[in-house]
Write a protein that holds these residues in place. Structure first.
Motif, mmCIF file in Angstrom:
data_model
loop_
_atom_site.group_PDB
_atom_site.id
_atom_site.type_symbol
_atom_site.label_atom_id
_atom_site.label_comp_id
_atom_site.label_asym_id
_atom_site.label_seq_id
_atom_site.Cartn_x
_atom_site.Cartn_y
_atom_site.Cartn_z
ATOM 1 N N HIS A 84 -3.521 -0.918 15.381
ATOM 2 C CA HIS A 84 -4.488 -1.634 14.548
ATOM 3 C C HIS A 84 -5.841 -0.958 14.745
ATOM 4 N N THR A 85 -6.297 -0.204 13.742
ATOM 5 C CA THR A 85 -7.587 0.470 13.833
ATOM 6 C C THR A 85 -8.685 -0.565 13.661
ATOM 7 N N VAL A 86 -9.572 -0.632 14.646
ATOM 8 C CA VAL A 86 -10.657 -1.610 14.643
ATOM 9 C C VAL A 86 -11.927 -1.006 14.075
ATOM 10 N N GLN A 87 -12.175 0.256 14.392
ATOM 11 C CA GLN A 87 -13.421 0.890 13.968
ATOM 12 C C GLN A 87 -13.220 2.385 13.820
ATOM 13 N N PHE A 88 -13.880 2.941 12.826
ATOM 14 C CA PHE A 88 -14.068 4.382 12.739
ATOM 15 C C PHE A 88 -15.503 4.642 13.164
ATOM 16 N N GLY A 89 -15.715 5.698 13.889
ATOM 17 C CA GLY A 89 -17.056 6.094 14.279
ATOM 18 C C GLY A 89 -17.359 7.458 13.703
ATOM 19 N N VAL A 90 -18.465 7.553 12.993
ATOM 20 C CA VAL A 90 -18.885 8.803 12.373
ATOM 21 C C VAL A 90 -20.298 9.138 12.854
ATOM 22 N N ASN A 91 -20.839 10.251 12.354
ATOM 23 C CA ASN A 91 -22.170 10.689 12.781
ATOM 24 C C ASN A 91 -23.165 9.533 12.785
ATOM 25 N N ASP A 92 -23.937 9.450 13.866
ATOM 26 C CA ASP A 92 -25.002 8.463 14.034
ATOM 27 C C ASP A 92 -24.471 7.058 14.306
ATOM 28 N N LEU A 145 -7.061 -1.364 7.350
ATOM 29 C CA LEU A 145 -7.016 -2.395 6.309
ATOM 30 C C LEU A 145 -5.935 -3.447 6.561
ATOM 31 N N GLY A 146 -5.029 -3.165 7.501
ATOM 32 C CA GLY A 146 -3.953 -4.112 7.796
ATOM 33 C C GLY A 146 -2.850 -4.095 6.758
ATOM 34 N N ILE A 147 -2.630 -2.920 6.150
ATOM 35 C CA ILE A 147 -1.595 -2.781 5.126
ATOM 36 C C ILE A 147 -0.707 -1.585 5.481
ATOM 37 N N THR A 148 0.367 -1.407 4.727
ATOM 38 C CA THR A 148 1.241 -0.258 4.946
ATOM 39 C C THR A 148 0.679 0.960 4.212
ATOM 40 N N THR A 149 1.141 2.151 4.604
ATOM 41 C CA THR A 149 0.700 3.368 3.910
ATOM 42 C C THR A 149 1.190 3.359 2.457
ATOM 43 N N GLU A 150 2.351 2.735 2.214
ATOM 44 C CA GLU A 150 2.868 2.635 0.845
ATOM 45 C C GLU A 150 1.934 1.786 -0.019
ATOM 46 N N SER A 151 1.457 0.689 0.549
ATOM 47 C CA SER A 151 0.510 -0.167 -0.187
ATOM 48 C C SER A 151 -0.782 0.581 -0.472
ATOM 49 N N LEU A 152 -1.241 1.361 0.498
ATOM 50 C CA LEU A 152 -2.457 2.154 0.305
ATOM 51 C C LEU A 152 -2.264 3.150 -0.841
ATOM 52 N N SER A 153 -1.113 3.824 -0.870
ATOM 53 C CA SER A 153 -0.822 4.779 -1.947
ATOM 54 C C SER A 153 -0.812 4.083 -3.300
ATOM 55 N N ARG A 154 -0.223 2.882 -3.350
ATOM 56 C CA ARG A 154 -0.172 2.111 -4.592
ATOM 57 C C ARG A 154 -1.580 1.743 -5.067
ATOM 58 N N ILE A 155 -2.423 1.313 -4.126
ATOM 59 C CA ILE A 155 -3.806 0.930 -4.459
ATOM 60 C C ILE A 155 -4.550 2.136 -5.024
ATOM 61 N N ARG A 156 -4.415 3.288 -4.361
ATOM 62 C CA ARG A 156 -5.102 4.490 -4.845
ATOM 63 C C ARG A 156 -4.609 4.897 -6.228
ATOM 64 N N LYS A 157 -3.304 4.795 -6.435
ATOM 65 C CA LYS A 157 -2.736 5.162 -7.737
ATOM 66 C C LYS A 157 -3.262 4.230 -8.818
#
Length: 194
Positions: free
Chosen positions: A70-78, A177-189
């Motif tokens: 379960h990814t809680v946070q991404f950390g990017v520059n700054d 996001l708490g979803i499957t990679t398949e759901s993510l692909s569907r959302i993007r499509k």
């Protein structure tokens, strides 16, 4: 990439320091470089540090009892990153932190942070404001997870992290996001066909 000479002005935007204060700050911020794939922190570790991300991309995540990430946070520059539950409570980490792209970080220990607070009060105000904003952001994220569709959450995600998709894998985004990679692909499509 930014010049190392400007690290204090980059980390502490809008704050002005004396030469002595700058020397003190530089003495407690320790630069480290990490390669993609490095695990900076593992669940069960003692957490004595937080990290300022000068350059790179990291993620903090939890692995549940079923082995699901379960990814809680991404950390990017700054941004700043740590297992804050463990950092503030002096307990063992419940999070893992992984370097997703080569990174330059500045490490600050809890002890050194407290020392800075005592020596340079405006730094304590700086971190208090950071914590207030972080708390508000986490609260918004919880409400988003409870009340928005996966598509709305994804739209919020790409607005919050506009360039991150080059640095992270699809399953990282899906676990955030708490979803499957398949759901993510569907959302993007669906979004690309609109």
């Amino acid at each position: 990439m930014r010049s190392d000479n400007s690290k204090i002005s980059v980390i502490f935007k809008d704050l002005k320091f004396s030469k002595k204060e700058i020397e003190l700050i530089e003495s407690v911020f320790h630069k480290a470089t990490y390669k993609k794939g490095t695990v900076l922190l593992k669940a069960g570790d003692i957490v004595n540090n937080q990290y300022y991300i000068y350059d790179g991309c990291l993620r903090s995540y939890h692995i549940d009892t079923h082995g699901k990430e379960h990814t809680v946070q991404f950390g990017v520059n700054d941004w700043w990153i740590s297992d804050y539950t463990a950092f503030f409570s002096s307990s063992k980490s419940i999070m893992n932190i992984e370097v997703l792209s080569d990174a330059i970080l500045y490490r600050l220990s809890k002890k050194d942070k407290e020392y800075l607070y005592a020596q340079i009060p405006q730094i304590e105000s700086f971190f208090r404001r950071k914590l207030e904003r972080a708390f508000a952001a986490f609260q918004k994220r919880i409400l988003s997870n409870l009340s928005q569709t996966a598509t709305e959450q994804y739209m919020n995600f790409i607005q919050k992290y506009p360039n991150i998709e080059r640095s992270v894998k699809n399953y990282h985004i899906a676990s955030y996001l708490g979803i499957t990679t398949e759901s993510l692909s569907r959302i993007r499509k669906d979004l690309s066909s609109q």
